[in-house]
Design a protein around this motif. Structure first.
Motif, PDB file in Angstrom:
ATOM      1  N   LYS A 158      41.441  42.958  33.232  1.00  0.00           N
ATOM      2  CA  LYS A 158      41.902  41.925  34.161  1.00  0.00           C
ATOM      3  C   LYS A 158      43.398  42.077  34.380  1.00  0.00           C
ATOM      4  O   LYS A 158      44.145  42.397  33.454  1.00  0.00           O
ATOM      5  CB  LYS A 158      41.590  40.539  33.618  1.00  0.00           C
ATOM      6  CG  LYS A 158      40.111  40.239  33.572  1.00  0.00           C
ATOM      7  CD  LYS A 158      39.848  38.836  33.102  1.00  0.00           C
ATOM      8  CE  LYS A 158      38.360  38.547  33.087  1.00  0.00           C
ATOM      9  NZ  LYS A 158      38.078  37.186  32.667  1.00  0.00           N
ATOM     10  N   HIS A 159      43.817  41.838  35.618  1.00  0.00           N
ATOM     11  CA  HIS A 159      45.230  41.927  35.967  1.00  0.00           C
ATOM     12  C   HIS A 159      45.669  40.608  36.590  1.00  0.00           C
ATOM     13  O   HIS A 159      44.884  39.926  37.252  1.00  0.00           O
ATOM     14  CB  HIS A 159      45.464  43.087  36.934  1.00  0.00           C
ATOM     15  CG  HIS A 159      45.101  44.405  36.337  1.00  0.00           C
ATOM     16  ND1 HIS A 159      43.939  45.058  36.652  1.00  0.00           N
ATOM     17  CD2 HIS A 159      45.731  45.165  35.411  1.00  0.00           C
ATOM     18  CE1 HIS A 159      43.871  46.181  35.960  1.00  0.00           C
ATOM     19  NE2 HIS A 159      44.944  46.272  35.201  1.00  0.00           N
ATOM     20  N   TYR A 160      46.957  40.273  36.385  1.00  0.00           N
ATOM     21  CA  TYR A 160      47.491  38.983  36.812  1.00  0.00           C
ATOM     22  C   TYR A 160      48.789  39.173  37.573  1.00  0.00           C
ATOM     23  O   TYR A 160      49.569  40.076  37.267  1.00  0.00           O
ATOM     24  CB  TYR A 160      47.746  38.090  35.593  1.00  0.00           C
ATOM     25  CG  TYR A 160      46.504  37.824  34.785  1.00  0.00           C
ATOM     26  CD1 TYR A 160      45.733  36.697  35.031  1.00  0.00           C
ATOM     27  CD2 TYR A 160      46.080  38.702  33.795  1.00  0.00           C
ATOM     28  CE1 TYR A 160      44.579  36.461  34.312  1.00  0.00           C
ATOM     29  CE2 TYR A 160      44.936  38.473  33.064  1.00  0.00           C
ATOM     30  CZ  TYR A 160      44.185  37.341  33.330  1.00  0.00           C
ATOM     31  OH  TYR A 160      43.044  37.105  32.617  1.00  0.00           O
ATOM     32  N   GLU A 172      44.892  35.335  38.238  1.00  0.00           N
ATOM     33  CA  GLU A 172      44.144  36.586  38.112  1.00  0.00           C
ATOM     34  C   GLU A 172      43.984  37.224  39.488  1.00  0.00           C
ATOM     35  O   GLU A 172      43.669  36.554  40.468  1.00  0.00           O
ATOM     36  CB  GLU A 172      42.770  36.327  37.507  1.00  0.00           C
ATOM     37  CG  GLU A 172      41.994  37.600  37.276  1.00  0.00           C
ATOM     38  CD  GLU A 172      40.622  37.369  36.665  1.00  0.00           C
ATOM     39  OE1 GLU A 172      39.840  38.324  36.644  1.00  0.00           O
ATOM     40  OE2 GLU A 172      40.341  36.237  36.232  1.00  0.00           O
ATOM     41  N   THR A 177      41.963  39.775  41.847  1.00  0.00           N
ATOM     42  CA  THR A 177      40.685  40.470  41.967  1.00  0.00           C
ATOM     43  C   THR A 177      40.614  41.289  43.247  1.00  0.00           C
ATOM     44  O   THR A 177      39.613  41.951  43.501  1.00  0.00           O
ATOM     45  CB  THR A 177      39.525  39.456  41.947  1.00  0.00           C
ATOM     46  OG1 THR A 177      39.730  38.500  42.998  1.00  0.00           O
ATOM     47  CG2 THR A 177      39.439  38.744  40.614  1.00  0.00           C
ATOM     48  N   HIS A 210      49.126  42.658  32.570  1.00  0.00           N
ATOM     49  CA  HIS A 210      48.068  42.228  31.662  1.00  0.00           C
ATOM     50  C   HIS A 210      48.436  40.842  31.170  1.00  0.00           C
ATOM     51  O   HIS A 210      49.607  40.452  31.189  1.00  0.00           O
ATOM     52  CB  HIS A 210      47.949  43.167  30.451  1.00  0.00           C
ATOM     53  CG  HIS A 210      47.363  44.482  30.794  1.00  0.00           C
ATOM     54  ND1 HIS A 210      47.938  45.660  30.424  1.00  0.00           N
ATOM     55  CD2 HIS A 210      46.244  44.814  31.493  1.00  0.00           C
ATOM     56  CE1 HIS A 210      47.207  46.665  30.859  1.00  0.00           C
ATOM     57  NE2 HIS A 210      46.173  46.178  31.517  1.00  0.00           N
ATOM     58  N   LYS A 211      47.467  40.090  30.706  1.00  0.00           N
ATOM     59  CA  LYS A 211      47.717  38.739  30.206  1.00  0.00           C
ATOM     60  C   LYS A 211      48.754  38.771  29.079  1.00  0.00           C
ATOM     61  O   LYS A 211      49.646  37.932  29.025  1.00  0.00           O
ATOM     62  CB  LYS A 211      46.404  38.121  29.702  1.00  0.00           C
ATOM     63  CG  LYS A 211      46.476  36.647  29.446  1.00  0.00           C
ATOM     64  CD  LYS A 211      46.561  35.890  30.737  1.00  0.00           C
ATOM     65  CE  LYS A 211      46.323  34.413  30.536  1.00  0.00           C
ATOM     66  NZ  LYS A 211      46.516  33.671  31.745  1.00  0.00           N
TER      67      LYS A 211
END
Length: 197
Positions: A27-29, A35, A37, A63-64
């Motif tokens: 997941k990328h933010y 987030e 998508t 990343h988170k």
């Protein structure tokens, strides 16, 4: 180890530090913690960005775990308090809007006020249904204002917060003045102005 090998090793380490893994399920933010998508692309230095192809709206992705490092102290404080905000992208004035939560405790509003004062964010603070979103017909006539300061149809803690904030600003202006001195246009002499004029 030769200098050329050392340089190559340093380049690879730098590239790794700027890149974001794109593995399956990763997941990328965006910087504000949302987030992402949608489509992505990689820059020549390995940085993963939003949008494909690159355009003016493209943002760096994180990343988170890396997100807290990318945030400013003010962003971290707002996130800690659970306050929603919009970033402007401007380095000197990073927040476009900071939304005041409604119906929170007095302690919450004291903490919120402290963060706003500490990081000088007052110009970005708005309410979700405040006067900036109200039509002119919904505003109170001059001299006939009521306790519903943000004109959302109810008197609550948000109105109390705004009333106290305006009182503090008025007190500060009257105490310090905005400029202190002015120049008479006819004579060219400087004179001290009464506070706030």
């Amino acid at each position: 180890m030769k200098k050329s090998e050392l340089r190559q090793l340093i380049r690879e380490e730098i590239k790794k530090s700027y890149s974001v893994n794109e593995g399956p399920g990763q997941k990328h933010y965006t910087k504000d913690g949302k987030e992402w998508t949608g489509p992505t692309h990689k820059m020549p230095d390995g940085t993963l960005m939003t949008q494909d192809p690159h355009n003016d709206d493209s943002e760096k992705l994180f990343h988170k775990s890396d997100l807290n490092e990318a945030s400013s102290p003010a962003e971290k404080e707002l996130r800690r308090l659970g306050i929603k905000y919009e970033l402007s992208g401007n380095k000197y004035k990073p927040f476009k809007k900071i939304f005041i939560p409604i119906n929170k405790s007095d302690d919450f509003y004291k903490n919120f006020d402290d963060v706003v004062d500490r990081y000088n964010l007052g110009s970005a603070v708005v309410t979700k249904s405040g006067p900036n979103l109200a039509s002119l017909n919904e505003l109170d006539p001059v001299g006939q204002e009521d306790d519903d300061i943000n004109n959302d149809g109810k008197v609550d803690k948000t109105d109390s917060y705004l009333k106290n904030k305006r009182a503090k600003i008025a007190k500060s202006i009257n105490k310090e003045g905005t400029c202190g001195y002015d120049t008479d246009a006819r004579t060219g002499k400087k004179f001290k102005t009464p506070g706030g004029l």
